[in-house]
Design a protein around this motif. Structure first.
Motif, PDB file in Angstrom:
ATOM      1  N   LEU A 194      -5.193  -1.253 -10.936  1.00 31.99           N
ATOM      2  CA  LEU A 194      -4.855  -1.745  -9.594  1.00 31.99           C
ATOM      3  C   LEU A 194      -5.854  -2.803  -9.143  1.00 31.99           C
ATOM      4  CD1 LEU A 194      -4.365   1.741  -7.978  1.00 31.99           C
ATOM      5  CD2 LEU A 194      -2.569   0.042  -8.181  1.00 31.99           C
ATOM      6  N   PHE A 247       0.823  -1.201   0.000  1.00 34.37           N
ATOM      7  CA  PHE A 247       0.000   0.000   0.000  1.00 34.37           C
ATOM      8  C   PHE A 247       0.863   1.259   0.000  1.00 34.37           C
ATOM      9  CE2 PHE A 247      -2.221   3.360   2.389  1.00 34.37           C
ATOM     10  CZ  PHE A 247      -3.232   3.620   1.474  1.00 34.37           C
ATOM     11  N   SER A 252     -11.627  -4.318  -6.747  1.00 33.81           N
ATOM     12  CA  SER A 252     -11.510  -5.053  -5.484  1.00 33.81           C
ATOM     13  C   SER A 252     -12.101  -6.452  -5.654  1.00 33.81           C
ATOM     14  CB  SER A 252     -12.215  -4.303  -4.343  1.00 33.81           C
ATOM     15  OG  SER A 252     -13.606  -4.232  -4.598  1.00 33.81           O
ATOM     16  N   ASP A 256     -13.077   3.868  -9.834  1.00 30.75           N
ATOM     17  CA  ASP A 256     -13.211   2.732  -8.919  1.00 30.75           C
ATOM     18  C   ASP A 256     -14.334   1.811  -9.376  1.00 30.75           C
ATOM     19  OD1 ASP A 256     -13.035   1.003  -6.802  1.00 30.75           O
ATOM     20  OD2 ASP A 256     -13.939   2.372  -5.349  1.00 30.75           O
ATOM     21  N   VAL A 269      -2.062  -4.681  -5.210  1.00 23.12           N
ATOM     22  CA  VAL A 269      -1.716  -4.031  -3.940  1.00 23.12           C
ATOM     23  C   VAL A 269      -2.073  -5.008  -2.826  1.00 23.12           C
ATOM     24  CG1 VAL A 269      -2.097  -2.054  -2.431  1.00 23.12           C
ATOM     25  CG2 VAL A 269      -2.162  -1.756  -4.920  1.00 23.12           C
ATOM     26  N   ASP A 289      -6.830  -4.140  -5.904  1.00 27.69           N
ATOM     27  CA  ASP A 289      -6.656  -3.741  -4.506  1.00 27.69           C
ATOM     28  C   ASP A 289      -7.045  -4.887  -3.574  1.00 27.69           C
ATOM     29  OD1 ASP A 289      -6.425  -2.414  -2.103  1.00 27.69           O
ATOM     30  OD2 ASP A 289      -8.086  -1.032  -2.474  1.00 27.69           O
ATOM     31  N   VAL A 338       1.692   2.910  -3.399  1.00 27.27           N
ATOM     32  CA  VAL A 338       0.625   3.441  -4.253  1.00 27.27           C
ATOM     33  C   VAL A 338       0.868   4.904  -4.618  1.00 27.27           C
ATOM     34  CG1 VAL A 338      -1.848   4.044  -4.293  1.00 27.27           C
ATOM     35  CG2 VAL A 338      -1.106   1.781  -3.491  1.00 27.27           C
ATOM     36  N   ARG A 389      -9.338   0.963 -10.463  1.00 25.59           N
ATOM     37  CA  ARG A 389      -9.220   0.087  -9.285  1.00 25.59           C
ATOM     38  C   ARG A 389     -10.285  -0.999  -9.302  1.00 25.59           C
ATOM     39  NH1 ARG A 389     -12.269  -0.312  -4.667  1.00 25.59           N
ATOM     40  NH2 ARG A 389     -11.234  -1.302  -2.918  1.00 25.59           N
ATOM     41  N   VAL A 439      -6.899   1.456  -0.981  1.00 20.12           N
ATOM     42  CA  VAL A 439      -6.548   2.325  -2.105  1.00 20.12           C
ATOM     43  C   VAL A 439      -7.672   3.319  -2.404  1.00 20.12           C
ATOM     44  CG1 VAL A 439      -5.982   2.386  -4.560  1.00 20.12           C
ATOM     45  CG2 VAL A 439      -4.935   0.666  -3.077  1.00 20.12           C
TER      46      VAL A 439
END
Length: 183
Positions: free
Chosen positions: A31, A12, A157, A89, A182, A33, A15, A155, A38
């Motif tokens: 990314l 992290f 997740s 995101d 990450v 994450d 970043v 990003r 993030v």
């Protein structure tokens, strides 16, 4: 699937340095994450475009794709003028930027996600509305330009490599992006 040879593993703490690396390489950053912080970092340090809630609203029939496209367009216009490190995101959503979340007049994903093409004034300026066509600080009408410090990151997740593969398969230009996990 995630090819370990294509993905850089970062903590992290690393970043903050990714936008400078991306600008130097003239690329965008994707990314994954796995750590979970993030999004919060970019909410306070950069410019965060929380796309996931907009995709969920579209899926639930609460808005159409044009509202999603306009949110993306407006966010990019402001971030590019300000030279912001900007994160789109996706969270756990899998928008299809190839065929659905793209439009030649509002948000042309194949153009936006192509670093070299999107850096050309003649390509991005057509997405800037007349009232937005001002220089930094809202001054000088007709003098909008993309700040060279602008950097775009996306990003995810995703919970696993299969979900990640569904997300990345629908992003034009993904193969040319810097790919970072990450931890």
């Amino acid at each position: 699937m995630v090819d370990a040879g294509q993905w850089e593993q970062k903590s992290f703490g690393a970043v903050a340095g990714l936008p400078a690396i991306a600008r130097e390489q003239r690329k965008y950053v994707f990314l994954w994450d796995r750590q979970g912080s993030v999004q919060s970092y970019f909410q306070y340090r950069g410019s965060l475009c929380s796309l996931a809630p907009e995709i969920v609203k579209k899926s639930a029939g609460m808005q159409d794709v044009s509202a999603v496209l306009e949110k993306l367009r407006v966010h990019l216009v402001v971030a590019m003028r300000d030279g912001a490190d900007t994160m789109i995101d996706l969270d756990k959503t899998s928008p299809n930027f190839l065929t659905e979340v793209t439009d030649e007049s509002t948000f042309d994903a194949s153009l936006v996600f192509n670093y070299e093409e999107w850096a050309k004034h003649e390509n991005y300026i057509r997405f800037v509305k007349e009232e937005e066509n001002v220089s930094k600080g809202g001054l000088n009408p007709g003098h909008y330009s993309r700040d060279p410090n602008f950097c775009l990151l996306i990003r995810s997740s995703a919970d696993n490599a299969e979900e990640l593969a569904l997300q990345t398969a629908n992003i034009p230009g993904f193969d040319d992006m810097i790919k970072v996990v990450v931890q």
